[in-house]
Each structure stands twice: as structure tokens, then as C-alpha cells.
Design an enzyme around this catalytic site. Structure first.
Site, PDB file in Angstrom:
ATOM      1  N   GLN A 253      37.105  29.228  27.308  1.00 25.16           N
ATOM      2  CA  GLN A 253      36.383  29.902  28.084  1.00 25.16           C
ATOM      3  C   GLN A 253      35.259  30.593  27.482  1.00 25.16           C
ATOM      4  O   GLN A 253      34.202  30.612  27.705  1.00 25.16           O
ATOM      5  CB  GLN A 253      37.253  30.999  28.951  1.00 25.16           C
ATOM      6  CG  GLN A 253      36.662  31.884  30.236  1.00 25.16           C
ATOM      7  CD  GLN A 253      36.202  30.437  31.248  1.00 25.16           C
ATOM      8  OE1 GLN A 253      37.133  29.626  31.227  1.00 25.16           O
ATOM      9  NE2 GLN A 253      35.336  30.570  32.018  1.00 25.16           N
ATOM     10  N   HIS A 256      31.617  29.012  26.816  1.00 21.11           N
ATOM     11  CA  HIS A 256      30.942  28.687  27.927  1.00 21.11           C
ATOM     12  C   HIS A 256      29.483  29.504  27.638  1.00 21.11           C
ATOM     13  O   HIS A 256      28.342  28.889  27.463  1.00 21.11           O
ATOM     14  CB  HIS A 256      31.387  29.192  29.052  1.00 21.11           C
ATOM     15  CG  HIS A 256      31.960  28.330  29.941  1.00 21.11           C
ATOM     16  ND1 HIS A 256      31.231  27.391  30.706  1.00 21.11           N
ATOM     17  CD2 HIS A 256      33.188  28.252  30.524  1.00 21.11           C
ATOM     18  CE1 HIS A 256      32.309  26.835  31.340  1.00 21.11           C
ATOM     19  NE2 HIS A 256      33.295  27.335  31.414  1.00 21.11           N
ATOM     20  N   GLU A 321      38.868  35.720  37.341  1.00 14.47           N
ATOM     21  CA  GLU A 321      38.269  34.389  37.925  1.00 14.47           C
ATOM     22  C   GLU A 321      39.507  33.346  37.646  1.00 14.47           C
ATOM     23  O   GLU A 321      39.717  32.519  38.678  1.00 14.47           O
ATOM     24  CB  GLU A 321      36.833  33.874  37.340  1.00 14.47           C
ATOM     25  CG  GLU A 321      36.620  32.647  37.562  1.00 14.47           C
ATOM     26  CD  GLU A 321      35.156  32.119  36.763  1.00 14.47           C
ATOM     27  OE1 GLU A 321      34.507  31.243  37.056  1.00 14.47           O
ATOM     28  OE2 GLU A 321      35.066  32.846  35.557  1.00 14.47           O
ATOM     29  N   HIS A 322      39.822  33.100  36.521  1.00  8.70           N
ATOM     30  CA  HIS A 322      40.866  32.222  36.068  1.00  8.70           C
ATOM     31  C   HIS A 322      42.109  32.929  35.471  1.00  8.70           C
ATOM     32  O   HIS A 322      41.971  33.770  34.878  1.00  8.70           O
ATOM     33  CB  HIS A 322      40.278  31.285  34.863  1.00  8.70           C
ATOM     34  CG  HIS A 322      39.305  30.261  35.248  1.00  8.70           C
ATOM     35  ND1 HIS A 322      37.950  30.885  34.683  1.00  8.70           N
ATOM     36  CD2 HIS A 322      38.852  29.320  35.822  1.00  8.70           C
ATOM     37  CE1 HIS A 322      37.072  30.054  35.169  1.00  8.70           C
ATOM     38  NE2 HIS A 322      37.645  29.044  35.845  1.00  8.70           N
ATOM     39  N   ASP A 355      38.816  22.767  35.590  1.00  9.08           N
ATOM     40  CA  ASP A 355      37.335  22.531  35.483  1.00  9.08           C
ATOM     41  C   ASP A 355      36.897  21.260  35.891  1.00  9.08           C
ATOM     42  O   ASP A 355      35.720  21.113  36.459  1.00  9.08           O
ATOM     43  CB  ASP A 355      37.026  22.905  34.171  1.00  9.08           C
ATOM     44  CG  ASP A 355      37.006  24.483  33.732  1.00  9.08           C
ATOM     45  OD1 ASP A 355      36.872  24.976  34.581  1.00  9.08           O
ATOM     46  OD2 ASP A 355      37.060  24.588  32.498  1.00  9.08           O
ATOM     47  N   HIS A 414      25.215  45.929  81.623  1.00  7.82           N
ATOM     48  CA  HIS A 414      26.288  44.953  81.153  1.00  7.82           C
ATOM     49  C   HIS A 414      27.140  44.913  82.322  1.00  7.82           C
ATOM     50  O   HIS A 414      27.644  44.068  82.962  1.00  7.82           O
ATOM     51  CB  HIS A 414      27.076  45.295  80.002  1.00  7.82           C
ATOM     52  CG  HIS A 414      26.530  45.099  78.797  1.00  7.82           C
ATOM     53  ND1 HIS A 414      25.211  45.470  78.308  1.00  7.82           N
ATOM     54  CD2 HIS A 414      26.945  44.223  77.887  1.00  7.82           C
ATOM     55  CE1 HIS A 414      24.936  44.989  77.129  1.00  7.82           C
ATOM     56  NE2 HIS A 414      25.942  44.172  76.664  1.00  7.82           N
TER      57      HIS A 414
END
Length: 426
Positions: A253, A256, A321-322, A355, A414
């Protein structure tokens, strides 16, 4: 070196806090969007020259370019792309929704129908790496949903071309059109349209701060999937975990980008120290060492908790996230994880499986938004429309109740729309 600290020395909200200076790009993005709206293709060509150093004569990738690129990619990788695409397709086909109709007394029918979004725009980042996986993950759900037109925006290289693996993935996924444009200007073009670029109904896909801000600004004109922040992983590991595996997963990670966050939470001080040492050993062997090292030193953390209940509490509070569960019986803990974008189970399930290959989507909520949002899915590319049918007999039975309700809200027109249908015609 990655920091080790005891749970309690740092709040959960600080665990994924990044060492970053506040960069307000909103004004820059506003100006870029306005320029693209006013000048269309001319603005896009100018930005390609300015930011990508590419002298373009056409924004759209031609069929000949796609075929040439496809032929240039190693056959072995093409087959891997096809296999990954099949896995992604099999997973996402299970997400297809069906409409329904409820038939009630007096001929009443109420229901919901499912309609695909007509045009989808997919942003595929360029820059420091090429991401054919993003092409597959974002376009296959759109294809399954039934979108009539799927367009990709991705920045060109200085020679005016798109990375061949991006084009190969797009061909395999069945993408309809591909445009050489990146950054906020690409988002503006997809949202508002230009002479060459069609206006789409939804924009999905990750990007840098300029892309994220552009998506924020065009939301409402088009739909978007999410405002994605820098990528993040939280690894939960017990004392029996292999420190080399854990270190490798954290670094997967960290490489990245420099803003990525990699965090280990464990109840084993011994493992914490072993992983700290192993990360240093593995860092020096990475081609992207510079990026990964900045990420690890600025944003990486190892948190040592007293027990596994605290370990799980950390994960649920920060909603990563992960999330990796590096334990012997991960399914024993699955229901205890309430907040995570995607969960990787057991000691032989690195995040990289998700991934690229396994099938579940890798476009995931970041920055704690997994508390209330979900991974990209077929649902992102459909609309749900409800419908109602009443016969005269059915309205006669409930019309006064509808009118009573409307009058309670002070909306007499209405009420009248119901009662006028109850009156006998002379």
C-alpha cells in the site's frame, strides 16, 4: 522507520492522520472547469500540452491505436487480464437487481423498475503508474448494468499515446470510447461535454487532489461515485503471523504514493518489533522505495493493543479502505468487523488479490467513509424508479384519507387533487 506505539497513546482518529500540508486546489479547479466549459476541445488540448507535455491533434483514441496497443501487449498478460475480467464479471453479475411489482386489492399495483444509467464516464489515473486494473474494475460493473455508452478519460504520455496495457484492458472490458485527457479538465469535459467528448451521467474512478475536487464541484450536474482520498490499509495480525508477510502487505500500500497510509494493529509486541525490522529490510529492495519510504515514515504506524477486542475496536472506529485479518480463523471475526471497504481473510490473502484478480471491486471508500458508504458496484450504474397504479375503486376507498393527510400539512391543493376524483360527475 515506521513508528510503534501503544493503543491509548494515539486516538483512532489520528491513526490514519497524514503528515500533509493543507493544499487548497478549489480555486484552481474552478478556473479549469470554467475554461473547459467555455473553450471545450481547445482547452483540453492546451492542458494536455501544459500538464502532460503532449502535442495532441485529436482527443479520442482511434480504433487503430487500440488494435496496435493490444497487439503490443504480451500474450501472457492479455490472458491474465481476461481471467481477471472473468472473475470481476462473475462477482458483479451477482449484484444485479430485479424490479418488483406488488399487486394489491382493487387492482392497485405498486412497484419499482431498474434502469441503467445511459452514459458512464470512467477516470483512470496516469502519472506515476498505469492502472489497467482500474479499467476493469470500473467498466465491467457499468457494462453489466447495461450502460449504453462507457467512456474512459486517462492522461496521455508526452508522446501523445496511452499506455498499451490501459487500452488492452479497455478492449477486453468492452469500453466504447477512450479520451486522452487527465486531471480536473477531464472531469469537466465528462460533466459538461465538449465538441469531441460526450456529456455523461455519472463519473467514477480515483484520482489526485485536483480530480477529487473537480468531482466535488461537478456533483449535481452529474452523479459521482465518491470523493476518494489517499489509499490506506489496516492489517490486523496476531502473534502467530509471519512478519515478512505483514511487512510486504503494508509496503504494497505504501508504494502507491507518498500520501498512502499503512497501519498494523496487533496484540503482540514481539510481532510489532519484527515487522518494524522487516519493513526496513524490504524497503531497500523496492523499485519505488522513495515513494514507499516517505509513506511509511510520515503516515505508517504499528499500534500494539492489550487484547484482540481492542484491536477490532480500532478497525471499526477508523473504518479503513482495506482491512486484512491475518488470523487462523478469520470467519470467526467477520461479523465483528462493522466498518471496512474490503476485507481480506486469513494469512494467504494479500490485498493485491483484491486489487487485481479475485473479483470484488477495488474502488473503495477511503478516509473513514466506509462507515456509511460502499465499494463501487453495479448499483452505481443503475437507477431505481418507483411506480404506482390505482383504479377508481381503489381511490374511492382511500381518497378521503389522502385528503385528510394533505390538509394536516396545510396543502389543500394536494387534498383537492384526491377529492375531486371522488365527486359524482353531473
Amino acid at each position: 522507520m515506521i513508528k510503534i506505539m501503544k493503543y491509548g497513546q494515539i486516538s483512532a482518529s489520528e491513526i490514519f492522520a497524514r503528515n500533509e500540508s493543507e493544499l487548497d486546489v478549489s480555486d484552481i479547479v474552478t478556473d479549469i472547469i470554467a475554461d473547459v466549459r467555455k473553450n471545450g476541445d481547445a482547452a483540453l488540448l492546451a492542458y494536455a500540452k501544459k500538464f502532460d507535455k503532449a502535442e495532441l491533434t485529436s482527443l479520442e483514441v482511434s480504433d487503430a491505436e487500440i488494435e496496435e496497443a493490444f497487439a503490443s501487449v504480451e500474450p501472457e498478460f492479455v490472458e491474465i487480464l481476461r481471467e481477471a475480467a472473468a472473475n470481476i464479471r462473475a462477482f458483479h453479475e451477482k449484484q444485479m437487481r430485479q424490479g418488483f411489482a406488488l399487486r394489491q386489492e382493487n387492482g392497485v399495483v405498486i412497484g419499482q423498475k431498474i434502469t441503467p444509467i445511459e452514459k458512464a464516464g470512467l477516470y483512470v489515473p496516469g502519472g506515476t503508474a498505469a492502472y489497467p486494473s482500474t479499467v476493469l474494475m470500473d467498466s465491467i460493473p457499468a457494462k453489466i448494468a447495461g450502460c449504453k455508452e462507457i467512456c474512459i478519460a486517462t492522461p496521455p504520455s508526452a508522446n501523445g499515446r496511452i499506455n498499451p496495457v490501459i487500452l488492452a484492458a479497455a478492449k477486453i472490458a468492452g469500453v466504447d470510447r477512450i479520451f486522452k485527457m487527465g486531471g480536473a479538465q477531464a472531469i469537466a469535459a465528462l460533466a459538461y461535454g465538449t465538441q469531441s467528448v460526450p456529456k455523461v451521467d455519472k463519473i467514477v474512478g480515483p484520482g489526485n487532489a485536483f480530480v477529487a475536487e473537480a468531482k466535488r464541484q461537478v456533483f449535481g450536474k452529474v452523479s459521482i461515485d465518491m470523493i476518494a482520498g489517499p489509499s490506506e490499509i489496516l492489517v490486523i495480525a496476531d502473534g502467530k503471523s509471519d512478519p515478512a508477510y505483514v511487512a510486504a502487505d503494508l509496503l504494497s500500500q505504501a508504494e502507491h504514493d507518498k500520501m498512502a497510509s499503512a497501519v498494523l494493529v496487533t496484540d503482540s509486541e514481539e510481532l510489532a518489533l519484527q515487522v518494524q525490522t522487516e519493513i526496513e529490510k524490504q524497503l531497500s529492495k523496492l523499485p519505488r522505495e522513495e515513494i514507499a519510504r516517505v509513506s511509511i515514515e510520515n503516515n505508517g504506524k504499528i499500534i500494539v493493543a492489550d487484547n484482540f477486542d481492542d484491536v477490532l475496536a480500532v478497525a471499526n472506529e477508523i473504518a479503513p479502505e482495506h482491512l486484512e485479518l491475518c488470523v487462523d480463523n478469520p470467519f470467526d471475526y467477520l461479523d465483528k468487523v462493522q466498518n471496512a471497504g474490503s476485507i481480506f481473510m486469513g494469512r494467504y490473502c494479500p490485498e493485491a488479490l483484491g486489487d487485481y484478480f479475485a473479483g470484488p471491486n477495488h474502488t473503495l471508500p477511503t478516509s473513514g467513509t466506509a462507515r456509511f458508504s460502499s465499494p463501487l458496484s453495479v448499483d452505481d450504474f443503475i437507477k431505481k424508479t418507483q411506480y404506482t397504479y390505482y383504479t377508481k375503486e381503489a381511490l374511492d376507498k382511500v381518497g378521503q384519507k389522502v385528503a385528510f393527510f394533505a390538509e394536516k400539512e396545510g396543502l389543500s391543493a394536494h387534498a383537492r387533487s384526491a377529492t375531486i376524483r371522488l365527486e359524482e360527475k353531473k
